[in-house]
Scaffold this motif. Structure first.
Motif, PDB file in Angstrom:
ATOM      1  N   LEU A  18       0.496  -1.168  -0.026  1.00 23.74           N
ATOM      2  CA  LEU A  18       0.052  -0.123  -0.078  1.00 23.74           C
ATOM      3  C   LEU A  18       0.209   1.652   0.031  1.00 23.74           C
ATOM      4  O   LEU A  18       0.415   2.369  -1.062  1.00 23.74           O
ATOM      5  N   THR A  19       2.267   1.270   0.879  1.00 27.36           N
ATOM      6  CA  THR A  19       2.439   2.513   1.123  1.00 27.36           C
ATOM      7  C   THR A  19       4.302   2.753  -0.090  1.00 27.36           C
ATOM      8  O   THR A  19       4.266   3.488  -0.022  1.00 27.36           O
ATOM      9  N   GLY A  20       4.750   1.930  -0.090  1.00 31.34           N
ATOM     10  CA  GLY A  20       5.580   1.398  -1.329  1.00 31.34           C
ATOM     11  C   GLY A  20       5.489   1.469  -2.427  1.00 31.34           C
ATOM     12  O   GLY A  20       6.374   1.863  -3.346  1.00 31.34           O
ATOM     13  N   LEU A  21       3.802   0.680  -2.897  1.00 27.26           N
ATOM     14  CA  LEU A  21       3.563   0.853  -4.604  1.00 27.26           C
ATOM     15  C   LEU A  21       2.520   1.235  -4.870  1.00 27.26           C
ATOM     16  O   LEU A  21       2.464   2.349  -5.904  1.00 27.26           O
ATOM     17  N   VAL A  22       1.013   1.359  -3.861  1.00 27.06           N
ATOM     18  CA  VAL A  22      -0.257   1.806  -4.617  1.00 27.06           C
ATOM     19  C   VAL A  22       0.157   3.216  -3.991  1.00 27.06           C
ATOM     20  O   VAL A  22      -0.170   4.254  -5.601  1.00 27.06           O
ATOM     21  N   TYR A  23       0.246   3.735  -2.954  1.00 27.14           N
ATOM     22  CA  TYR A  23       0.184   5.466  -3.072  1.00 27.14           C
ATOM     23  C   TYR A  23       0.890   5.999  -3.658  1.00 27.14           C
ATOM     24  O   TYR A  23       0.690   7.123  -4.713  1.00 27.14           O
ATOM     25  N   PRO A  24       2.273   5.664  -3.503  1.00 23.12           N
ATOM     26  CA  PRO A  24       3.037   6.294  -4.670  1.00 23.12           C
ATOM     27  C   PRO A  24       2.885   6.210  -6.220  1.00 23.12           C
ATOM     28  O   PRO A  24       3.045   7.273  -6.919  1.00 23.12           O
ATOM     29  N   GLY A  25       1.658   5.134  -6.603  1.00 26.60           N
ATOM     30  CA  GLY A  25       1.823   5.350  -7.916  1.00 26.60           C
ATOM     31  C   GLY A  25       0.673   6.372  -8.309  1.00 26.60           C
ATOM     32  O   GLY A  25       0.879   6.877  -8.973  1.00 26.60           O
ATOM     33  N   VAL A  26      -0.508   5.933  -7.531  1.00 27.24           N
ATOM     34  CA  VAL A  26      -0.984   6.911  -7.305  1.00 27.24           C
ATOM     35  C   VAL A  26      -1.092   8.778  -7.537  1.00 27.24           C
ATOM     36  O   VAL A  26      -1.686   9.445  -8.234  1.00 27.24           O
ATOM     37  N   VAL A  27      -0.045   9.059  -6.670  1.00 27.78           N
ATOM     38  CA  VAL A  27       0.106  10.153  -6.454  1.00 27.78           C
ATOM     39  C   VAL A  27       1.163  10.524  -8.121  1.00 27.78           C
ATOM     40  O   VAL A  27       0.781  12.022  -8.258  1.00 27.78           O
ATOM     41  N   THR A  28       2.293   9.366  -8.276  1.00 21.83           N
ATOM     42  CA  THR A  28       2.495  10.131  -9.770  1.00 21.83           C
ATOM     43  C   THR A  28       2.324  10.271 -10.445  1.00 21.83           C
ATOM     44  O   THR A  28       2.064  11.156 -11.763  1.00 21.83           O
ATOM     45  N   ALA A  29       0.398   8.925 -10.919  1.00 20.58           N
ATOM     46  CA  ALA A  29      -0.367   9.151 -11.374  1.00 20.58           C
ATOM     47  C   ALA A  29      -0.507  11.100 -11.843  1.00 20.58           C
ATOM     48  O   ALA A  29      -0.965  11.833 -12.706  1.00 20.58           O
ATOM     49  N   VAL A  30      -1.633  11.189  -9.993  1.00 20.87           N
ATOM     50  CA  VAL A  30      -2.423  13.097 -10.740  1.00 20.87           C
ATOM     51  C   VAL A  30      -1.113  13.062 -10.517  1.00 20.87           C
ATOM     52  O   VAL A  30      -1.493  14.471 -11.472  1.00 20.87           O
ATOM     53  N   CYS A  31      -0.176  13.368 -10.312  1.00 24.21           N
ATOM     54  CA  CYS A  31       0.784  14.632 -10.683  1.00 24.21           C
ATOM     55  C   CYS A  31       1.094  14.794 -11.968  1.00 24.21           C
ATOM     56  O   CYS A  31       0.689  15.918 -12.507  1.00 24.21           O
ATOM     57  N   GLN A  32       1.427  13.430 -12.904  1.00 20.08           N
ATOM     58  CA  GLN A  32       1.529  13.578 -14.114  1.00 20.08           C
ATOM     59  C   GLN A  32       0.489  13.984 -14.959  1.00 20.08           C
ATOM     60  O   GLN A  32       0.316  14.864 -15.798  1.00 20.08           O
ATOM     61  N   ALA A  33      -0.987  13.803 -14.408  1.00 20.47           N
ATOM     62  CA  ALA A  33      -2.024  14.281 -15.152  1.00 20.47           C
ATOM     63  C   ALA A  33      -2.892  15.974 -14.476  1.00 20.47           C
ATOM     64  O   ALA A  33      -2.880  16.669 -15.802  1.00 20.47           O
ATOM     65  N   VAL A  34      -2.238  16.069 -13.814  1.00 18.44           N
ATOM     66  CA  VAL A  34      -2.330  17.783 -12.959  1.00 18.44           C
ATOM     67  C   VAL A  34      -1.532  18.468 -13.061  1.00 18.44           C
ATOM     68  O   VAL A  34      -1.742  19.879 -13.481  1.00 18.44           O
TER      69      VAL A  34
END
Length: 193
Positions: A18-34
């Motif tokens: 959760l904290t090592g893969l999912v959370y960083p992946g979601v934050v990275t995707a949101v940042c790249q999109a927005v």
């Protein structure tokens, strides 16, 4: 014993994923999109080639460019991997000598300027990589740049005013001018002549 270690192992595995893969992946995707530009380092490009980041100071030594604050980052300055301040106090002889050398260099490079030299042209920032100057520091260099580029001084001052950013949210920080953006626009101004 395994009854106690099993839940602990599953708990550790769950939170690692959760904290090592999912959370960083979601934050990275949101940042790249927005916030794509900011997420990729706020890189400035000329003809599709990156020339620097608007967030990190870099050295400009040619007389036709605005020069940034001095840097204490690394042996030669402007080393982003060695970002730090000199930590010299106001009575430290090394700082006094550095400021005296900066005053002499400024007078040598800007013989037409007669006013007080803005402090940000003589002292390094806390990180040693401040990408901005005060409008007064940019204006102090304007006569040299106008002369070097054969551009009217009024045109250079107009560019400085156009590129000056106000306080963040109207109250945080001081008005500032990004040196890299200013120099890129100065190149564009020279091409349009």
């Amino acid at each position: 014993m395994w009854r106690q270690l099993g839940p602990a192992f599953r708990f550790t595995l769950f939170f690692t994923i959760l904290t090592g893969l999912v959370y960083p992946g979601v934050v990275t995707a949101v940042c790249q999109a927005v916030f794509r530009h900011q997420a990729n380092g706020s890189l400035m490009e000329v003809n599709g080639q990156p020339v620097g980041s608007s967030l990190i100071g870099q050295n400009f030594s040619k007389p036709e460019y605005f020069q940034p604050r001095p840097s204490a980052a690394g042996n030669d300055g402007y080393d982003a991997s060695a970002s730090n301040a000199s930590n010299f106090g106001p009575t430290n002889q090394k700082l006094i000598d550095r400021v005296k050398a900066a005053v002499d260099k400024f007078h040598k490079d800007n013989p037409d300027y007669t006013g007080p030299i803005p402090a940000d042209l003589l002292t390094a920032s806390g990180s040693g990589l401040d990408p901005d100057l005060s409008p007064a520091a940019a204006e102090a260099q304007a006569p040299r740049i106008a002369k070097s580029r054969s551009i009217p001084l009024d045109r250079v001052l107009e560019l400085i005013r156009a590129k000056t950013e106000g306080r963040t949210f109207g109250l945080l920080g001081e008005p500032r001018v990004n040196v890299l953006r200013l120099n890129l626009d100065l190149d564009l101004l020279s091409l349009k002549r």
